[in-house]
Write a protein that holds these residues in place. Structure first.
Motif, mmCIF file in Angstrom:
data_model
loop_
_atom_site.group_PDB
_atom_site.id
_atom_site.type_symbol
_atom_site.label_atom_id
_atom_site.label_comp_id
_atom_site.label_asym_id
_atom_site.label_seq_id
_atom_site.Cartn_x
_atom_site.Cartn_y
_atom_site.Cartn_z
ATOM 1 N N HIS A 38 0.840 -1.193 0.193
ATOM 2 C CA HIS A 38 0.234 -0.077 -0.126
ATOM 3 C C HIS A 38 0.975 1.538 -0.326
ATOM 4 O O HIS A 38 -0.058 2.057 0.374
ATOM 5 C CB HIS A 38 -0.723 -0.405 1.280
ATOM 6 C CG HIS A 38 -1.544 -1.403 1.241
ATOM 7 N ND1 HIS A 38 -1.437 -2.521 2.333
ATOM 8 C CD2 HIS A 38 -3.429 -1.406 0.434
ATOM 9 C CE1 HIS A 38 -2.545 -3.035 1.936
ATOM 10 N NE2 HIS A 38 -3.600 -2.508 0.286
ATOM 11 N N SER A 39 1.619 1.604 -0.156
ATOM 12 C CA SER A 39 3.021 2.359 -0.689
ATOM 13 C C SER A 39 3.264 2.291 -1.577
ATOM 14 O O SER A 39 3.309 1.537 -3.005
ATOM 15 C CB SER A 39 3.733 2.499 0.805
ATOM 16 O OG SER A 39 3.875 2.180 1.648
ATOM 17 N N GLU A 40 3.818 3.695 -2.527
ATOM 18 C CA GLU A 40 4.025 4.017 -3.746
ATOM 19 C C GLU A 40 5.462 5.247 -4.137
ATOM 20 O O GLU A 40 5.076 5.712 -3.818
ATOM 21 C CB GLU A 40 3.308 4.775 -4.855
ATOM 22 C CG GLU A 40 3.495 4.741 -5.713
ATOM 23 C CD GLU A 40 2.189 5.062 -7.097
ATOM 24 O OE1 GLU A 40 2.043 5.435 -7.443
ATOM 25 O OE2 GLU A 40 1.655 4.058 -7.106
ATOM 26 N N SER A 42 7.108 7.272 -6.714
ATOM 27 C CA SER A 42 6.770 7.728 -8.418
ATOM 28 C C SER A 42 7.535 8.421 -8.696
ATOM 29 O O SER A 42 7.674 9.678 -7.897
ATOM 30 C CB SER A 42 5.203 8.127 -8.380
ATOM 31 O OG SER A 42 4.711 8.392 -7.663
ATOM 32 N N ARG A 56 6.880 4.904 -11.922
ATOM 33 C CA ARG A 56 6.784 4.489 -10.159
ATOM 34 C C ARG A 56 7.646 3.141 -10.193
ATOM 35 O O ARG A 56 7.985 2.261 -10.758
ATOM 36 C CB ARG A 56 5.360 3.776 -9.837
ATOM 37 C CG ARG A 56 4.768 2.471 -10.648
ATOM 38 C CD ARG A 56 3.727 2.305 -10.105
ATOM 39 N NE ARG A 56 3.210 2.394 -9.402
ATOM 40 C CZ ARG A 56 3.013 1.066 -8.377
ATOM 41 N NH1 ARG A 56 3.285 -0.217 -9.404
ATOM 42 N NH2 ARG A 56 2.759 0.487 -7.109
ATOM 43 N N GLY A 58 7.797 -0.459 -7.986
ATOM 44 C CA GLY A 58 6.901 -1.260 -7.296
ATOM 45 C C GLY A 58 7.308 -1.957 -5.983
ATOM 46 O O GLY A 58 6.140 -2.402 -5.667
ATOM 47 N N GLU A 59 8.209 -2.102 -5.800
ATOM 48 C CA GLU A 59 9.057 -2.260 -4.531
ATOM 49 C C GLU A 59 9.967 -1.301 -3.950
ATOM 50 O O GLU A 59 10.829 -0.668 -4.395
ATOM 51 C CB GLU A 59 9.664 -3.582 -4.568
ATOM 52 C CG GLU A 59 9.405 -4.503 -5.742
ATOM 53 C CD GLU A 59 8.462 -6.074 -4.344
ATOM 54 O OE1 GLU A 59 8.397 -5.699 -3.519
ATOM 55 O OE2 GLU A 59 7.431 -5.875 -5.549
#
Length: 201
Positions: A38-40, A42, A56, A58-59
């Protein structure tokens, strides 16, 4: 509202950060683990001086250590650069080469905070970003987006942060030019972080 809920006091002066910590309902000191799902992280960069490309990672992983003394709170994070996506396979492949991230040699980027300060109505996290083996200072203007219980008996916090870097300072030296001399890919890269973290038991 900034990080930890800072605001003006009745006299109009900026209140101290420590005094404002209780302004976030449910505030707790402790260690918070970043919830990667639930974190991003970008980024946005101008392309050919006429539009913007967004991407972004992804990890992301890391932790936030909070205390009653804002000055001793800290943030550390690790970003898997190999997870970069701009939703275009050819462009993503180019970003992974030596022109940009060179992921075979530098698959990870890290962030470590060096201080948290109050700036007007905002809280600012100063820190060091290591990308492609180069470490440079970076500043993130930060605000809490929520704090409270989750559906699993735990406590979560969410925050958003914005900053910018010059890609060339980190060795991302791709230098294609337009006929008028302008850059195909701008030097300035805007960063946006939206992070959710869970308080450790």
């Amino acid at each position: 509202m900034g990080l930890f809920g800072g605001k003006k006091d009745n006299g109009g002066a900026t209140a101290t950060a420590t005094a404002e910590l209780p302004a976030v309902e449910g505030w707790q000191a402790g260690t918070w683990t970043i919830d990667a799902t639930h974190s991003e992280v970008s980024f946005t960069v101008r392309h050919m001086a006429v539009s913007k490309v967004r991407g972004r990672f992804g990890e992301v992983s890391g932790e936030i250590v909070t205390s009653d003394d804002l000055g001793t709170s800290s943030v550390t994070a690790e970003i898997d650069v190999t997870s970069v996506t701009t939703f275009n396979e050819a462009r993503d492949g180019h970003l992974k080469t030596g022109d940009f991230f060179e992921i075979e040699t530098h698959p990870k980027a890290t962030f470590r905070s060096t201080g948290i300060r109050h700036d007007g109505d905002d809280y600012v996290i100063d820190g060091e970003l290591t990308l492609k083996g180069v470490t440079r200072p970076v500043t993130l203007v930060t605000e809490v987006s929520g704090l409270g219980p989750d559906a699993y008996g735990g406590t979560r916090v969410g925050f958003s942060a914005k900053g910018s870097i010059n890609r060339r300072e980190f060795g991302l030296s791709f230098d294609a030019r337009l006929d008028n001399g302008g850059l195909v890919v701008a030097d300035k890269v805007d960063l946006q972080l939206d992070v959710e973290a869970v308080l450790s038991a």
